[in-house]
Design a protein around this motif. Sequence first.
Motif, PDB file in Angstrom:
ATOM      1  N   GLU A 125     -16.054   9.509  -5.643  1.00  0.00           N
ATOM      2  CA  GLU A 125     -16.713  10.835  -4.694  1.00  0.00           C
ATOM      3  C   GLU A 125     -16.176  10.829  -3.507  1.00  0.00           C
ATOM      4  N   VAL A 126     -15.474   9.839  -3.061  1.00  0.00           N
ATOM      5  CA  VAL A 126     -15.004   9.685  -1.619  1.00  0.00           C
ATOM      6  C   VAL A 126     -13.323  10.206  -1.827  1.00  0.00           C
ATOM      7  N   THR A 127     -12.979  10.826  -1.199  1.00  0.00           N
ATOM      8  CA  THR A 127     -11.559  11.098  -0.936  1.00  0.00           C
ATOM      9  C   THR A 127     -11.055  10.703   0.153  1.00  0.00           C
ATOM     10  N   LEU A 128      -9.585  10.590   0.341  1.00  0.00           N
ATOM     11  CA  LEU A 128      -8.841  10.199   1.210  1.00  0.00           C
ATOM     12  C   LEU A 128      -8.988  11.289   2.830  1.00  0.00           C
ATOM     13  N   ALA A 129      -9.266  12.424   2.391  1.00  0.00           N
ATOM     14  CA  ALA A 129      -9.761  13.289   3.146  1.00  0.00           C
ATOM     15  C   ALA A 129     -10.997  13.122   4.048  1.00  0.00           C
ATOM     16  N   ILE A 130     -11.799  12.831   3.140  1.00  0.00           N
ATOM     17  CA  ILE A 130     -13.333  12.308   3.920  1.00  0.00           C
ATOM     18  C   ILE A 130     -13.048  11.203   4.817  1.00  0.00           C
ATOM     19  N   LEU A 131     -12.353  10.224   4.350  1.00  0.00           N
ATOM     20  CA  LEU A 131     -12.168   9.179   5.125  1.00  0.00           C
ATOM     21  C   LEU A 131     -11.209   9.388   6.530  1.00  0.00           C
ATOM     22  N   SER A 132     -10.294  10.169   6.331  1.00  0.00           N
ATOM     23  CA  SER A 132      -9.654  10.712   7.343  1.00  0.00           C
ATOM     24  C   SER A 132     -10.337  11.395   8.348  1.00  0.00           C
ATOM     25  N   ALA A 133     -11.306  12.241   7.916  1.00  0.00           N
ATOM     26  CA  ALA A 133     -12.168  12.842   8.812  1.00  0.00           C
ATOM     27  C   ALA A 133     -12.937  11.838   9.488  1.00  0.00           C
ATOM     28  N   ASP A 134     -13.527  11.093   8.850  1.00  0.00           N
ATOM     29  CA  ASP A 134     -14.365   9.998   9.467  1.00  0.00           C
ATOM     30  C   ASP A 134     -13.566   9.280  10.662  1.00  0.00           C
ATOM     31  N   VAL A 135     -12.269   8.947  10.491  1.00  0.00           N
ATOM     32  CA  VAL A 135     -11.450   8.382  11.512  1.00  0.00           C
ATOM     33  C   VAL A 135     -11.339   9.335  12.760  1.00  0.00           C
ATOM     34  N   HIS A 136     -11.031  10.617  12.596  1.00  0.00           N
ATOM     35  CA  HIS A 136     -10.863  11.468  13.614  1.00  0.00           C
ATOM     36  C   HIS A 136     -12.490  11.558  14.304  1.00  0.00           C
ATOM     37  N   GLU A 137     -13.406  11.620  13.763  1.00  0.00           N
ATOM     38  CA  GLU A 137     -14.876  11.512  14.374  1.00  0.00           C
ATOM     39  C   GLU A 137     -14.895  10.506  15.229  1.00  0.00           C
ATOM     40  N   ARG A 138     -14.523   9.054  14.751  1.00  0.00           N
ATOM     41  CA  ARG A 138     -14.580   8.065  15.576  1.00  0.00           C
ATOM     42  C   ARG A 138     -13.600   7.954  16.867  1.00  0.00           C
ATOM     43  N   LEU A 139     -12.264   8.409  16.561  1.00  0.00           N
ATOM     44  CA  LEU A 139     -11.636   8.578  17.728  1.00  0.00           C
ATOM     45  C   LEU A 139     -11.987   9.468  18.713  1.00  0.00           C
ATOM     46  N   ILE A 140     -12.689  10.717  18.401  1.00  0.00           N
ATOM     47  CA  ILE A 140     -13.039  11.613  19.253  1.00  0.00           C
ATOM     48  C   ILE A 140     -14.269  10.892  20.104  1.00  0.00           C
ATOM     49  N   ALA A 141     -15.238  10.250  19.306  1.00  0.00           N
ATOM     50  CA  ALA A 141     -16.252   9.570  19.856  1.00  0.00           C
ATOM     51  C   ALA A 141     -16.062   8.705  20.860  1.00  0.00           C
ATOM     52  N   HIS A 142     -14.827   7.630  20.722  1.00  0.00           N
ATOM     53  CA  HIS A 142     -14.488   6.834  21.707  1.00  0.00           C
ATOM     54  C   HIS A 142     -13.417   7.245  22.730  1.00  0.00           C
ATOM     55  N   GLY A 143     -13.120   8.691  22.561  1.00  0.00           N
ATOM     56  CA  GLY A 143     -12.476   9.218  23.545  1.00  0.00           C
ATOM     57  C   GLY A 143     -10.631   8.503  23.275  1.00  0.00           C
ATOM     58  N   GLU A 144     -10.496   8.420  22.176  1.00  0.00           N
ATOM     59  CA  GLU A 144      -9.193   7.867  22.187  1.00  0.00           C
ATOM     60  C   GLU A 144      -8.172   8.840  21.272  1.00  0.00           C
ATOM     61  N   SER A 145      -6.755   8.478  21.183  1.00  0.00           N
ATOM     62  CA  SER A 145      -5.882   9.123  20.150  1.00  0.00           C
ATOM     63  C   SER A 145      -5.498   8.112  19.262  1.00  0.00           C
ATOM     64  N   HIS A 146      -4.867   8.365  18.142  1.00  0.00           N
ATOM     65  CA  HIS A 146      -4.404   7.331  17.189  1.00  0.00           C
ATOM     66  C   HIS A 146      -2.768   7.208  17.672  1.00  0.00           C
ATOM     67  N   HIS A 147      -2.541   6.010  17.826  1.00  0.00           N
ATOM     68  CA  HIS A 147      -1.085   5.513  17.987  1.00  0.00           C
ATOM     69  C   HIS A 147      -1.016   4.254  17.148  1.00  0.00           C
ATOM     70  N   LEU A 148      -0.393   4.388  15.999  1.00  0.00           N
ATOM     71  CA  LEU A 148      -0.154   3.243  14.949  1.00  0.00           C
ATOM     72  C   LEU A 148       0.161   1.975  15.714  1.00  0.00           C
ATOM     73  N   GLU A 149       0.959   2.108  16.717  1.00  0.00           N
ATOM     74  CA  GLU A 149       1.603   0.794  17.258  1.00  0.00           C
ATOM     75  C   GLU A 149       0.396  -0.141  17.887  1.00  0.00           C
ATOM     76  N   ASN A 150      -0.535   0.859  18.587  1.00  0.00           N
ATOM     77  CA  ASN A 150      -1.644   0.114  19.407  1.00  0.00           C
ATOM     78  C   ASN A 150      -2.902   0.158  19.041  1.00  0.00           C
TER      79      ASN A 150
END
Length: 154
Positions: A125-150
Amino acid sequence: MKRDSRLSGVLHVLLHMAEHDGPVTSEILARAMHTNPVVIRRIMAGLRDQGYVRSEKGHGGGWTLACDLSKVTLRDIYAALGSPSVLAMGNRTETPGCLVEQAVNAALGQAFEDAEALLLARFGEVTLAILSADVHERLIAHGESHHLENTHAS
């Protein structure tokens, strides 16, 4: 007993890749995952064989996603890993002629089968898109952007 965290690790890598523009090297993914690039290459080769990622050689090369995140489920990735055991517990099998062991194994066996079926159904039932959306929500909630290196620095 050591836990098998391959599914979690592979999902982790795929979601990092989904946030990255362009190819990502095994070295960068290995640093983010605190592992060896050889481990990443081995995992990614299996995913490449299933059509989930592709690799580009040479300068500027690396790994890229080759799938639609909304069409790939956790169960798909689980299957690509060879469908490892999802439960750490199992039946005792040292004395198969023992009637007590047989009764216990019969009861536990059905419970284990039911639990595994429920878990695998949820994976489907869980797609990678659902997980990706959750990551985006968490980034927004923490006021961060995604940088793989850090991403894992904090």
